[in-house]
Scaffold this active site. Structure first.
Site, PDB file in Angstrom:
ATOM      1  N   HIS A   1       0.766  -1.389  -0.074  1.00  0.00           N
ATOM      2  CA  HIS A   1       0.008   0.126  -0.004  1.00  0.00           C
ATOM      3  C   HIS A   1       0.788   1.269   0.052  1.00  0.00           C
ATOM      4  CE1 HIS A   1      -4.007  -1.772   0.491  1.00  0.00           C
ATOM      5  NE2 HIS A   1      -3.540  -2.746   1.492  1.00  0.00           N
TER       6      HIS A   1
ATOM      7  N   LYS B   1      -9.146  13.078   3.933  1.00  0.00           N
ATOM      8  CA  LYS B   1      -8.371  12.196   3.747  1.00  0.00           C
ATOM      9  C   LYS B   1      -7.205  12.238   5.216  1.00  0.00           C
ATOM     10  CE  LYS B   1      -7.314  13.251  -0.681  1.00  0.00           C
ATOM     11  NZ  LYS B   1      -7.524  11.604  -1.154  1.00  0.00           N
ATOM     12  N   ARG B   2      -6.596  11.325   5.420  1.00  0.00           N
ATOM     13  CA  ARG B   2      -5.567  11.393   6.465  1.00  0.00           C
ATOM     14  C   ARG B   2      -4.530  12.689   5.998  1.00  0.00           C
ATOM     15  NH1 ARG B   2      -0.792   8.586   6.371  1.00  0.00           N
ATOM     16  NH2 ARG B   2      -1.664   7.339   4.713  1.00  0.00           N
TER      17      ARG B   2
ATOM     18  N   LYS C   1      -0.051  14.218   0.792  1.00  0.00           N
ATOM     19  CA  LYS C   1      -1.441  14.387   0.274  1.00  0.00           C
ATOM     20  C   LYS C   1      -1.794  15.843   0.028  1.00  0.00           C
ATOM     21  CE  LYS C   1      -3.129  10.219   2.639  1.00  0.00           C
ATOM     22  NZ  LYS C   1      -3.684   9.502   1.534  1.00  0.00           N
TER      23      LYS C   1
ATOM     24  N   THR D   1      -9.176   5.617  -2.383  1.00  0.00           N
ATOM     25  CA  THR D   1     -10.349   4.812  -2.726  1.00  0.00           C
ATOM     26  C   THR D   1     -11.334   6.378  -2.627  1.00  0.00           C
ATOM     27  OG1 THR D   1     -10.549   4.398  -0.388  1.00  0.00           O
ATOM     28  CG2 THR D   1     -10.093   2.862  -2.224  1.00  0.00           C
TER      29      THR D   1
ATOM     30  N   LYS E   1     -14.998   7.221  -4.480  1.00  0.00           N
ATOM     31  CA  LYS E   1     -16.262   7.245  -3.827  1.00  0.00           C
ATOM     32  C   LYS E   1     -16.852   8.763  -4.084  1.00  0.00           C
ATOM     33  CE  LYS E   1     -14.437   4.742   0.126  1.00  0.00           C
ATOM     34  NZ  LYS E   1     -13.769   4.870   1.197  1.00  0.00           N
TER      35      LYS E   1
END
Length: 813
Positions: free
Chosen positions: A354, A545-546, A551, A653, A657
């Site tokens: 991952h 998100k985290r 990110k 993901t 979504k």
């Protein structure tokens, strides 16, 4: 199938017999439990029938080992899967109750942190819905990672005691109890045939006790099992200490043992936390393997047939200790030869990677292995010795390859490389998006790809449409069903039938109305929970998100401040009103991520109270991001921020979504964004920034962030505001670490800034054309069939697990 009267009767019976309340004295939690037990009874019938069928047919089974399972709430999901949602809603109405209000009462199982756990939940749903015999194994954490709250803009972690009101969906199994050992010493001996053996003795013992949760499939009686382990002391307390009156010491061993399943991801920036985390990982894989072997031996005599009936998937490296643990069983308990044991082990295991980030790849100090798992360290050394011997044959004289591929890292503190162990000990290793897998094969695992050609394959992640559209966005799901039928719920490719409807004004109008109503609901939630009034007619620009530097929540925030400056400089400027919504947790020990949260909240505090800005720009950070909050935010999103540094996001993901619910994506060519663009079309997505090759090339040439600062006046103004204390007047240097990270880090935020700002202008221009925006949003929904977890699981089943569906009869309740 249950009808309304039967459901109502069962609810009242459960209230009286199980809850011991009357309708007059029942609380909302009592009513919730009464309806939950009604559904549980039906689930249990299917569950027991499915289990019987698996034993009867002696089918091969999949065991999915994961430290995280973010299942979300079960009440609505169970009704939908059983096909009795409307009947339950009517039964509760007749009892004077609101299903929506009762659903909000349900505690959310805090069994994960982020995408890893949400993916595992999707996979379990798909396995059951596809009638595949699959089991999940994990830990029943008494406390989740934490409840996130903000104090003065800072993240503050509070215990997440999700079990305080018990859990009506689970079944305790006190009879399913396995010993798990730590420490001790390994004694070498020779058996009667002169073969070398090992005895692991003088160990500390902890007991693993099972809790089971049924996992129902959609529109099928197929119901699988999620088995979670809780730690129990092998002795409740030391009677000698108790007799002496030292009650604290008497229960010390019990408390120490049971800490194993207390909390998800203990803080691992110190030695005690790292040791506890390694104990957790071994605890759950040891108990799971004992359970798997016990189940196999109930029907079979020869352990050599194990790979024909068992497939084990390692969700990341956290369960990688299962590889030496299975070898230990096969060698020390079943006395197989090394060659036999190794061949069986590799046939059984498969590993999902991952991450490509070096700092995120799990390693453990050798000294810690020696302390906690001395037998496993010997096994890992032997795996490594035999493996490197083979490597030296294939790459003669290549000492660098031996060093890179060794399971034992020698740089700094001598350590065990868990990703290497997982690759060597598995017959298949998969990435989770095309780009991610390609990068695995050309960077991180390039040597292994040469040595094991064909072992590394791609399995692009997916999401379950049952949770992330059918449940999360009921109005849109109903519109889709009315328009093209209900087959899309189990075969998401049917959404392509929506493509022609994107050109129909009536359908666009209905689609847009649903989106607007979802935005009204989210705005009401934000007003209720945060006391902030937002413009529900503004664009909802979402990044959920985290919190992590790669990110790039910071890139999003730089655009927000740029937009703020544009309005301040020209109050009459025509800019589309935006509400920028953040959500996500930072790891407790990740200092810069926690400071990013503080910065977002500080920027929000300034912007949201500026009368010049008004409702044209708002910044919202919704605390405690979880599945329930995701199901509120995602249906209301207009714009999906997927802006990670190219080459660093494995898949994502959330991008799937949000697109499935009609948000347009702004993103880099990273992770599954690449494949989303291929599916929806380049004209229906906003792509910007450096590609993976561009990032690599810029690093090679030398990335100097200060060049971008000097050359771009808007960027310079934003960074100067941060460094001067504009958003922290009480502490002007508070955000200097963020400036340092932006100007010295490897996440290319400043390099992508200018193109991101230009791309956001294209977003504004399209949003001013609501009919065209809606048309593109519908086309995003229509082309998301590729990203169903059903497709992913079918590929795992045929190409990795060799597991086939089991036919089930109709519903029995």
């Amino acid at each position: 199938m249950l009808d309304v009267n039967t459901i109502k009767k069962n609810i009242l019976n459960n209230l009286r017999i199980i809850i011991a309340k009357t309708p007059e004295t029942a609380t909302d939690m009592d009513w919730f439990n009464a309806i939950a037990y009604t559904l549980r009874r039906c689930l249990t019938e299917h569950w027991m029938a499915s289990t019987h069928k698996y034993y009867q047919q002696d089918t091969k089974r999949v065991y999915y080992l994961s430290l995280e399972f973010l299942m979300g709430r079960s009440l609505i999901k169970s009704m939908l899967n059983l096909g009795i949602y409307e009947e339950c809603e009517q039964a509760l109405e007749q009892l004077g109750l609101s299903l929506d209000e009762l659903a909000e009462i349900e505690p959310e199982p805090a069994l994960g942190n982020g995408g890893l756990g949400r993916l595992a939940a999707c996979f379990l749903d798909s396995m059951a819905s596809l009638n595949l015999p699959g089991y999940g194994y994990g830990i029943r954490y008494e406390y989740g990672i934490f409840q996130q709250q903000f104090e003065n803009g800072y993240q503050v972690e509070h215990p997440d005691n999700w079990l305080r009101y018990s859990n009506p969906w689970e079944f305790s199994r006190p009879e399913v109890l396995y010993p798990v050992h730590f420490g001790g010493q390994v004694v070498e001996y020779q058996d009667e045939q002169g073969r070398k053996g090992y005895d692991w003795k003088d160990t500390e013992e902890v007991m693993a006790m099972a809790y089971d949760t049924p996992i129902p499939g959609y529109a099928t009686p197929s119901t699988n099992n999620l088995r979670l382990w809780t730690a129990k002391a092998s002795r409740d307390f030391d009677l000698q200490y108790f007799s002496q009156g030292n009650y604290i010491k008497a229960v010390e061993d019990k408390n120490h043992s049971e800490n194993l399943s207390k909390v998800l991801y203990p803080e691992d920036t110190h030695q005690m936390g790292r040791e506890l985390r390694l104990r957790q990982e071994y605890f759950f894989v040891s108990a799971s393997l004992q359970d798997i072997i016990r189940r196999y031996l109930a029907k079979h005599d020869d352990i050599r047939g194990l790979p024909d009936k068992v497939a084990i998937q390692l969700n990341d490296t956290h369960p990688a200790l299962a590889i030496p643990e299975l070898l230990r069983f096969l060698l020390d308990h079943f006395h197989l030869s090394w060659e036999e044991a190794w061949e069986l082990t590799v046939r059984i295991f498969a590993y999902t990677n991952h991450t490509l980030l070096p700092e995120a790849l799990e390693t453990w100090p050798v000294w810690l292995f020696e302390k906690l798992l001395p037998r496993h360290l010997l096994i890992i050394y032997k795996i490594n010795h035999r493996f490197l011997k083979d490597v030296s044959y294939h790459f003669p004289g290549d000492m660098d390859a031996l060093r890179r591929m060794s399971l034992i890292g020698e740089e700094g503190e001598k350590h065990v490389r868990m990703s290497h162990l997982a690759v060597v000990g598995s017959h298949k290793v998969n990435g989770v998006a095309q780009l991610h897998t390609q990068l695995m094969k050309t960077t991180l695992f390039a040597d292994f790809d040469r040595f094991f050609p064909g072992r590394i394959i791609n399995k692009t992640n997916g999401i379950t449409p049952r949770s992330w559209l059918h449940q999360a966005n009921r109005p849109l799901a109903q519109l889709i069903t009315q328009s093209i039928g209900q087959a899309w719920v189990t075969e998401l490719s049917h959404l392509k039938k929506l493509i022609p409807l994107a050109d129909e004004q009536k359908f666009r109008s209905e689609f847009r109305e649903i989106k607007q109503n979802n935005k009204f609901k989210l705005a009401a939630f934000i007003k209720k929970e945060l006391g902030l009034e937002i413009n529900a007619h503004s664009m909802f620009d979402v990044q959920i998100k985290r919190i992590h530097e790669y990110k790039r929540q910071l890139l999003n925030l730089l655009h927000v401040i740029t937009r703020y400056n544009q309005i301040r400089a020209n109050p009459n400027i025509e800019l589309i009103p935006r509400t920028v919504i953040f959500a996500g947790k930072a790891a407790p020990g990740y200092t810069i991520a926690k400071l990013i949260i503080k910065l977002i909240n500080s920027v929000a505090d300034i912007i949201n109270h500026d009368p010049v800005i008004g409702s044209r720009l708002k910044v919202v950070f919704i605390p405690n991001y979880n599945v329930s909050n995701a199901m509120r935010i995602i249906p209301a999103a207009d714009l999906s921020e997927q802006i990670s540094t190219a080459g660093m996001e494995a898949s994502g993901t959330g991008n799937m979504k949000l697109a499935l619910n009609g948000a347009l994506t702004i993103g880099t060519l990273d992770g599954a964004n690449v494949e989303i663009r291929e599916e929806v079309g380049n004209e229906n997505i906003f792509i910007f920034g450096l590609s993976n090759h561009g990032v690599t090339d810029l690093k090679r040439r030398g990335y100097n962030a200060w060049d971008y600062y000097r050359e771009n006046p808007e960027l310079k103004q934003v960074l100067d505001m941060l460094s001067s204390g504009y958003f922290s007047p009480e502490a002007p240097s508070l955000f200097q670490p963020i400036i340092d990270a932006l100007t010295h880090g490897n996440f290319m935020v400043l390099a992508d800034y200018a193109d991101y700002i230009l791309c956001q202008k294209r977003v504004d221009e399209l949003y001013q054309q609501p009919e065209e925006w809606t048309r593109q949003a519908i086309l995003n929904v229509a082309n998301m069939g590729q990203f169903s977890s059903d497709r992913t699981i079918k590929e795992y089943a045929t190409e990795i697990w060799d597991v086939k569906p089991v036919e089930h009869q109709g519903f029995v309740c």
